[in-house]
Design a protein around this motif. Structure first.
Motif, short mmCIF file in Angstrom:
data_model
loop_
_atom_site.label_atom_id
_atom_site.label_comp_id
_atom_site.label_asym_id
_atom_site.label_seq_id
_atom_site.Cartn_x
_atom_site.Cartn_y
_atom_site.Cartn_z
N HIS B 55 0.81 -1.21 0.00
CA HIS B 55 0.00 0.00 0.00
C HIS B 55 0.84 1.26 0.00
N GLU B 56 2.14 1.13 0.21
CA GLU B 56 2.98 2.31 0.16
C GLU B 56 3.24 2.71 -1.28
N HIS B 57 2.98 1.77 -2.21
CA HIS B 57 3.15 2.10 -3.62
C HIS B 57 1.83 1.89 -4.32
N PRO B 58 0.92 2.83 -4.10
CA PRO B 58 -0.43 2.65 -4.69
C PRO B 58 -0.34 2.46 -6.19
N GLN B 59 -1.13 1.52 -6.69
CA GLN B 59 -1.19 1.29 -8.12
C GLN B 59 -2.25 2.19 -8.72
N PRO B 60 -2.09 2.58 -9.98
CA PRO B 60 -3.13 3.40 -10.61
C PRO B 60 -4.42 2.60 -10.72
N ALA B 83 -5.61 10.63 -9.68
CA ALA B 83 -6.63 9.57 -9.72
C ALA B 83 -6.14 8.43 -8.85
N GLY B 84 -6.77 8.28 -7.68
CA GLY B 84 -6.38 7.20 -6.79
C GLY B 84 -7.38 6.07 -6.88
N ARG B 85 -7.14 5.05 -6.04
CA ARG B 85 -8.04 3.89 -6.01
C ARG B 85 -8.72 3.83 -4.66
N TYR B 92 0.40 8.09 1.37
CA TYR B 92 1.27 7.30 0.51
C TYR B 92 1.01 7.60 -0.97
N LEU B 93 -0.25 7.93 -1.28
CA LEU B 93 -0.57 8.31 -2.66
C LEU B 93 0.19 9.59 -3.02
N ALA B 94 0.26 10.53 -2.08
CA ALA B 94 1.00 11.76 -2.31
C ALA B 94 2.49 11.44 -2.53
#
Lengths: 327, 183
Positions: B55-60, B83-85, B92-94
């Motif tokens: 989860h520290e490297h959110p996928q598109p 655009a997050g999930r 982490y998304l930031a």
């Protein structure tokens, strides 16, 4: 703190926890830390990397209550909310607060900024705490007491602590503290003092007596406050900022210090830059026992392996000779 | 000063050593990113980091159904729309989009460096903060009524379109008024 954290110099501290009471003088986070370790449930401690001798001593403790004494009032409390709240989450620990000024403090709660208000609310909540459970260790924050004398027997072992009550009056945010005639003799086998912070002064390192800190700007040491930079000398942590903040604060401080050092290296502001091997051999020539980062990694690995067998994150090596052997 | 001889040059973020170390070291990770940008020729080696958790490297997002749009208003006033999930952690998304929110304690509620202001229209849609989060918010400079820790904001369809603003100052960054070189 060095004793339960495995600092080799402090491993023979041998605090006496055979009595029912422990007295702590001070209300800051370090005082709270000491009280917490003494009172924490053993199953909780056994899963940490607490030093072996400390765990062993705590397993034998006969402590029933820990009293923390603060000279001033509730609104001068130096500990932080997270650290106080920790006590409320430990099973077998009963937190309470004693103060003569509950009504006075309640009266001005409306005018206090949010962080202090939330902390004081938590303290007030525990001034009439829920019923203590059988077998609980009681941790009590007592306001308005000054230590007078540590009492000892003929063998110089601690038998008690004599304290004097202070009258806390006037504006609760900036109260007048007046000693009274009332005293308290607390029989105990262990007195822990945790007041203030003193920098260890090193020869050749500038020091400002007035602020009790090493003069610096951006972690770079100055000859005197606002004076010229001493190139190649840096300071970080409490010696630089004063005794404030938690571990996360100090970790960040050290990262900022590293940033300054790297910036100076890049800008060519350090004149005498040597290679690691040369530095190590110079130190060893001077009789200094050196452990490099790579060697520390080996020590780290050994500590973690030893801990695994006991369900601990690590079992700390407590002897410098052992550490030097393992590296 | 000492410069280590074991330099291996600057590594890209994705290939950092995954040596296990103390859980507080992600701050070094974010500081390392800054150092990379400002001092690309510096030898920086053996930075200890934790292994990257998924989860520290959110996928598109792979479909519109799971897309949650979040806007980050930066310190210079510009807005980045990401655009997050569903389920993404806003902090982490930031990080994975190079937005400079600190995260010194790695979302363990031991610091306030990921402090953001939440757009008032969305503030009430977030689940209420826990006491632990409130304890940490107490330490954040320039706390406002709409303050939250971004590491506690989990993206969901209910907050699609949310805007969070980075505060002017944080407790840790550039404490001496040091200003990073523009990049």
């Amino acid at each position: 703190v060095g004793w339960f954290n495995g600092v080799p110099e402090h491993r023979h501290l041998d605090p006496d926890l055979s009595g029912a009471s422990v007295a702590v003088v001070g209300h800051g986070n370090v005082a709270l830390d000491c009280a917490r370790i003494i009172s924490a449930p053993l199953p909780h401690l056994e899963k940490t990397d607490i030093s072996e001798h400390a765990l062993h001593r705590l397993q034998q403790r006969r402590t029933k209550n820990v009293s923390l004494f603060g000279r001033r009032g509730m609104l001068q409390f130096q500990g932080t909310i997270k650290e106080v709240r920790e006590f409320t989450k430990l099973s077998g620990v009963h937190l309470s607060v004693e103060s003569d000024n509950i009504a006075d403090v309640r009266a001005i709660m409306g005018s206090i900024p949010r962080p202090k208000k939330r902390l004081t609310d938590l303290l007030l909540k525990h001034s009439s705490p829920k019923q203590e459970q059988e077998g609980d260790i009681s941790v009590c924050l007592k306001f308005g007491w000054s230590p007078v004398e540590v009492q000892t027997d003929t063998q110089n072992k601690v038998t008690g602590l004599l304290l004097r009550k202070n009258l806390i009056s006037g504006d609760m945010l900036h109260p007048t503290i007046t000693p009274t005639e009332e005293t308290l003799e607390l029989p105990c086998t262990c007195v822990i003092t945790s007041i203030g912070y003193k920098v260890i002064k090193l020869p050749g390192v500038p020091f400002c007596e007035r602020t009790h800190r090493i003069p610096e700007h951006g972690s770079r040491v100055l000859e005197y406050p606002d004076g010229p930079i001493l190139p190649g000398l840096y300071t970080s942590g409490w010696a630089r900022r004063g005794s404030d903040g938690v571990i996360a604060t100090t970790i960040t401080d050290s990262a900022n210090t590293a940033y300054s050092i790297l910036e100076d290296l890049r800008e060519g502001r350090c004149s005498d830059v040597s290679e690691e091997e040369d530095m190590v051999s110079e130190l060893e020539q001077r009789g200094v026992k050196v452990v490099t980062f790579d060697q520390w990694n080996r020590v780290d690995k050994v500590e973690k392996e030893s801990g695994k067998a006991k369900g601990k994150p690590r079992e700390k090596l407590l002897d410098y000779d052992e550490i030097l052997k393992v590296k | 000063a000492v410069v280590s001889t074991q330099s291996t040059g600057v590594r890209s973020r994705g290939s950092l050593s995954d040596t296990i170390s103390s859980s507080r070291s992600s701050h070094f990770l974010s500081l390392f990113r800054i150092l990379q940008q400002h001092a690309p020729l510096l030898p920086v080696n053996h930075i200890h980091t934790t292994t990257f958790r998924a989860h520290e490297h959110p996928q598109p997002p792979s479909s519109p159904d799971e897309t949650v749009t979040i806007n980050y208003v930066l310190r210079d006033g510009t807005t980045r729309t990401i655009a997050g999930r569903t389920g993404d952690n806003a902090m982490y998304l930031a990080h994975s989009n190079d937005i400079e929110i600190e995260g010194a304690c790695e979302a363990s509620l031991a610091c306030c460096t990921c402090h953001v202001y939440v757009d008032h229209d969305y503030f009430d849609k977030l689940p209420e903060s826990t006491e632990d989060e409130e304890d940490m918010l107490d330490m954040a400079p320039e706390l406002q009524e709409n303050s939250r820790l971004s590491c506690q904001i989990i993206l969901s369809k209910e907050i699609d379109g949310i805007t969070v603003q980075l505060p002017r100052i944080t407790r840790n960054f550039y404490v001496d008024g040091h200003v990073p070189q523009p990049h």
